[in-house]
Structures are given as structure tokens and as C-alpha cells.
Design an enzyme around this catalytic site. Structure first.
Site, PDB file in Angstrom:
ATOM      1  N   LYS A 164       7.104  -0.741 -13.793  1.00 32.18           N
ATOM      2  CA  LYS A 164       8.432  -1.248 -13.562  1.00 32.18           C
ATOM      3  C   LYS A 164       8.888  -2.242 -14.500  1.00 32.18           C
ATOM      4  O   LYS A 164       7.965  -3.153 -15.006  1.00 32.18           O
ATOM      5  CB  LYS A 164       8.218  -2.026 -12.419  1.00 32.18           C
ATOM      6  CG  LYS A 164       9.614  -2.434 -11.582  1.00 32.18           C
ATOM      7  CD  LYS A 164       9.632  -2.985 -10.098  1.00 32.18           C
ATOM      8  CE  LYS A 164       8.646  -3.683  -9.381  1.00 32.18           C
ATOM      9  NZ  LYS A 164       8.694  -3.698  -8.094  1.00 32.18           N
TER      10      LYS A 164
ATOM     11  N   ASP B  75      -4.819  -5.372  -6.233  1.00 33.45           N
ATOM     12  CA  ASP B  75      -3.712  -6.211  -5.786  1.00 33.45           C
ATOM     13  C   ASP B  75      -4.335  -7.474  -5.646  1.00 33.45           C
ATOM     14  O   ASP B  75      -5.481  -7.887  -5.175  1.00 33.45           O
ATOM     15  CB  ASP B  75      -2.858  -5.907  -4.659  1.00 33.45           C
ATOM     16  CG  ASP B  75      -1.405  -6.592  -5.017  1.00 33.45           C
ATOM     17  OD1 ASP B  75      -0.231  -5.929  -5.010  1.00 33.45           O
ATOM     18  OD2 ASP B  75      -1.163  -7.802  -4.518  1.00 33.45           O
TER      19      ASP B  75
ATOM     20  N   TRP C 167       2.895   3.126  -2.514  1.00 32.71           N
ATOM     21  CA  TRP C 167       2.388   3.878  -3.425  1.00 32.71           C
ATOM     22  C   TRP C 167       1.113   4.381  -3.281  1.00 32.71           C
ATOM     23  O   TRP C 167       0.827   5.686  -3.685  1.00 32.71           O
ATOM     24  CB  TRP C 167       2.629   3.300  -4.702  1.00 32.71           C
ATOM     25  CG  TRP C 167       3.913   2.831  -5.166  1.00 32.71           C
ATOM     26  CD1 TRP C 167       4.966   2.842  -4.446  1.00 32.71           C
ATOM     27  CD2 TRP C 167       4.215   2.944  -6.651  1.00 32.71           C
ATOM     28  NE1 TRP C 167       5.999   2.734  -5.416  1.00 32.71           N
ATOM     29  CE2 TRP C 167       5.673   2.738  -6.575  1.00 32.71           C
ATOM     30  CE3 TRP C 167       3.592   2.810  -7.842  1.00 32.71           C
ATOM     31  CZ2 TRP C 167       6.500   2.375  -7.578  1.00 32.71           C
ATOM     32  CZ3 TRP C 167       4.413   2.672  -8.782  1.00 32.71           C
ATOM     33  CH2 TRP C 167       5.777   2.575  -8.985  1.00 32.71           C
TER      34      TRP C 167
ATOM     35  N   ASP D  16       3.555  -1.053 -10.292  1.00 32.67           N
ATOM     36  CA  ASP D  16       4.686  -1.714  -9.490  1.00 32.67           C
ATOM     37  C   ASP D  16       4.489  -3.092  -9.440  1.00 32.67           C
ATOM     38  O   ASP D  16       5.400  -3.492  -8.769  1.00 32.67           O
ATOM     39  CB  ASP D  16       4.753  -0.703  -8.182  1.00 32.67           C
ATOM     40  CG  ASP D  16       6.104  -1.037  -7.778  1.00 32.67           C
ATOM     41  OD1 ASP D  16       7.185  -1.153  -8.299  1.00 32.67           O
ATOM     42  OD2 ASP D  16       6.226  -0.998  -6.049  1.00 32.67           O
TER      43      ASP D  16
ATOM     44  N   ASP E 293      -7.347  -9.678  -9.489  1.00 39.36           N
ATOM     45  CA  ASP E 293      -6.282  -9.761 -10.534  1.00 39.36           C
ATOM     46  C   ASP E 293      -6.526  -8.693 -11.558  1.00 39.36           C
ATOM     47  O   ASP E 293      -7.826  -8.624 -12.050  1.00 39.36           O
ATOM     48  CB  ASP E 293      -6.381 -11.166 -11.289  1.00 39.36           C
ATOM     49  CG  ASP E 293      -5.316 -11.576 -12.404  1.00 39.36           C
ATOM     50  OD1 ASP E 293      -4.791 -10.469 -12.937  1.00 39.36           O
ATOM     51  OD2 ASP E 293      -4.904 -12.600 -12.372  1.00 39.36           O
TER      52      ASP E 293
ATOM     53  N   GLY F 149       0.788  -1.298  -0.118  1.00 37.12           N
ATOM     54  CA  GLY F 149      -0.116  -0.015   0.147  1.00 37.12           C
ATOM     55  C   GLY F 149       0.851   1.317   0.165  1.00 37.12           C
ATOM     56  O   GLY F 149       0.182   2.324   0.045  1.00 37.12           O
TER      57      GLY F 149
HETATM   58  C1  LIG Z   1       6.397  -4.881  -5.377  1.00 38.53           C
HETATM   59  S1  LIG Z   1       4.854  -5.166  -4.836  1.00 38.53           S
HETATM   60  C2  LIG Z   1       4.079  -3.648  -4.911  1.00 38.53           C
HETATM   61  C3  LIG Z   1       4.627  -2.688  -3.890  1.00 38.53           C
HETATM   62  C4  LIG Z   1       3.576  -1.683  -3.821  1.00 38.53           C
HETATM   63  N1  LIG Z   1       3.803  -0.642  -4.855  1.00 38.53           N
HETATM   64  C5  LIG Z   1       3.650  -0.555  -2.591  1.00 38.53           C
HETATM   65  O1  LIG Z   1       4.339   0.473  -2.609  1.00 38.53           O
HETATM   66  O2  LIG Z   1       3.388  -1.158  -1.448  1.00 38.53           O
HETATM   67  C6  LIG Z   1       4.320  -6.027  -6.347  1.00 38.53           C
HETATM   68  C7  LIG Z   1       2.818  -6.540  -6.258  1.00 38.53           C
HETATM   69  O3  LIG Z   1       2.172  -6.867  -7.502  1.00 38.53           O
HETATM   70  C8  LIG Z   1       1.221  -7.653  -7.387  1.00 38.53           C
HETATM   71  N2  LIG Z   1       0.565  -8.271  -8.443  1.00 38.53           N
HETATM   72  C9  LIG Z   1       1.490  -9.177  -9.299  1.00 38.53           C
HETATM   73  N3  LIG Z   1       0.617  -9.467 -10.294  1.00 38.53           N
HETATM   74  C10 LIG Z   1      -0.528  -9.036 -10.235  1.00 38.53           C
HETATM   75  C11 LIG Z   1      -1.743  -9.044 -10.946  1.00 38.53           C
HETATM   76  N4  LIG Z   1      -1.929  -9.964 -11.981  1.00 38.53           N
HETATM   77  N5  LIG Z   1      -2.927  -8.651 -10.431  1.00 38.53           N
HETATM   78  C12 LIG Z   1      -2.651  -7.656  -9.496  1.00 38.53           C
HETATM   79  N6  LIG Z   1      -1.419  -7.455  -8.570  1.00 38.53           N
HETATM   80  C13 LIG Z   1      -0.625  -8.030  -9.124  1.00 38.53           C
HETATM   81  C14 LIG Z   1       1.720  -8.680  -6.254  1.00 38.53           C
HETATM   82  O4  LIG Z   1       0.796  -9.331  -5.532  1.00 38.53           O
HETATM   83  C15 LIG Z   1       2.466  -7.620  -5.494  1.00 38.53           C
HETATM   84  O5  LIG Z   1       1.933  -7.288  -4.174  1.00 38.53           O
END
Ligand SMILES: C[S@@+](CC[C@H](N)C(=O)[O-])C[C@H]1O[C@@H](n2cnc3c(N)ncnc32)[C@H](O)[C@@H]1O
Length: 164
Positions: free
Chosen positions: A109, A29, A13, A69, A45, A11
């Protein structure tokens, strides 16, 4: 400003976007995100077929900014991880095409490694400016970096797709 934060957990960002004054913010997420005052959170998703309509309805219009991200689970095998993250970033880009308002921006990213070239070409057609950014908070020894695109041009994208 209407902002969508893809891959929002845990959370960080989303909190910053709200603090920066965006008036409609939705974080998405697969994992749960603790409530963030001033933002809506969808646990799911982003590739779900109904996600574009849900987001446009929650934002009360198309988005001005789509951030991603998102990161897939890593395997430790750098070329595989690179392919996976570029695949996810490309999906996020095509998702952004569906929900961005004209003039909007997209940030995602990626990892340095080369195979994002095709994605960059598509982005250059669809946006007036595309650049890379490596924020100070991103570890110097990590190949993580971000693509930042501004000035979404849906008409130009349609023309490019029609002649492809
Ligand atoms: C590096 S973390 C994000 C950190 C976030 N930006 C923060 O500041 O707290 C990457 C996130 O991408 C999510 N993610 C990966 N594939 C996804 C998808 N198909 N749909 C939604 N979220 C996804 C993962 O569950 C993970 O929590």
C-alpha cells in the site's frame, strides 16, 4: 504458494489468502490477530532482526509473495502521512528482498503523492513487471493505492546494487 502478509490485523487479507489456496501463510502484525485456520500469526514488528529467519523457517523456504497493507499511525497532515507510508513501504520492499524466492511477487500500500518515485525505480530493477492497482474496495476519495510487482529478479538487483 508461500505467502507473507505484513500488517495482517485484524486478519481480512490473511483469511482471503488462505481461501485462495495458498498452502503456507504467515501474517505479521504489531497488534493481535484472531486465529485464522490455515495460517500462522506472528504478533510483532516486521523490522525485528530475527523476522526474516523466523518467516523462512515457518514457510519452510523463501516466500512466493509478500503483501504489505501496513499503515503507520496517521497525523492528519497529508505530506507527513505520505512520507511515513512510503518509508514503511520501502522498508517492506527491502524486507521482501531478503525473503522472496526468485520469480516471486510483492504488493504494498502506498498513497498517491509523488515521493514513491525512488522506490518505483528500485522495484523496476528488481522485478520484471511493476504496476499500480486501485481495487474496487479502496475508497475512491482516498489517495490509497497499491504497487504490484511480479517476477522477482535477485541477480539483476544484485548487479544494479553493485554498479550503483
Ligand atoms: C490497514 S491495517 C491492515 C488490515 C489488514 N490487511 C486486513 O485485511 O485486516 C494496517 C496494519 O499495519 C500494522 N503495522 C504497522 N506497522 C507495522 C510494523 N512495523 N510491523 C507489523 N505491523 C505493522 C498495524 O498494526 C495495522 O494493524
Amino acid at each position: 504458494m508461500r505467502v507473507v502478509d505484513l500488517g495482517a490485523a485484524p486478519g481480512g487479507w490473511t483469511q482471503v489468502i488462505v481461501k485462495r489456496g495458498a498452502n503456507r501463510v504467515v501474517g505479521v502484525d504489531l497488534l493481535p490477530v484472531d486465529p485464522v485456520a490455515g495460517a500462522e500469526i506472528i504478533e510483532g514488528d516486521f523490522t525485528d532482526p530475527d523476522m526474516p529467519d523466523r518467516l523462512i523457517s515457518l514457510l519452510d523456504g523463501k516466500a512466493d509473495l509478500v503483501l504489505s497493507d501496513m499503515a503507520p499511525n496517521t497525523t492528519g497532515h497529508a505530506p507527513t502521512d505520505h512520507m511515513r507510508i512510503i518509508g514503511l513501504a520501502e522498508e517492506a520492499l527491502h524486507f521482501a528482498f531478503e525473503i522472496l524466492a526468485e520469480g516471486g511477487g510483492f504488493v504494498a500500500k502506498v498513497f498517491q503523492g509523488g515521493s514513491e518515485k525512488a522506490m518505483l525505480e528500485t522495484m523496476k530493477q528488481a522485478f520484471s513487471e511493476v504496476r499500480h492497482a486501485k481495487p474496487p474496495a479502496s475508497r475512491k476519495d482516498s489517495s490509497e493505492l497499491y504497487v504490484v510487482a511480479t517476477g522477482f529478479r535477485p541477480e539483476r538487483l544484485r548487479q544494479a546494487q553493485a554498479t550503483a
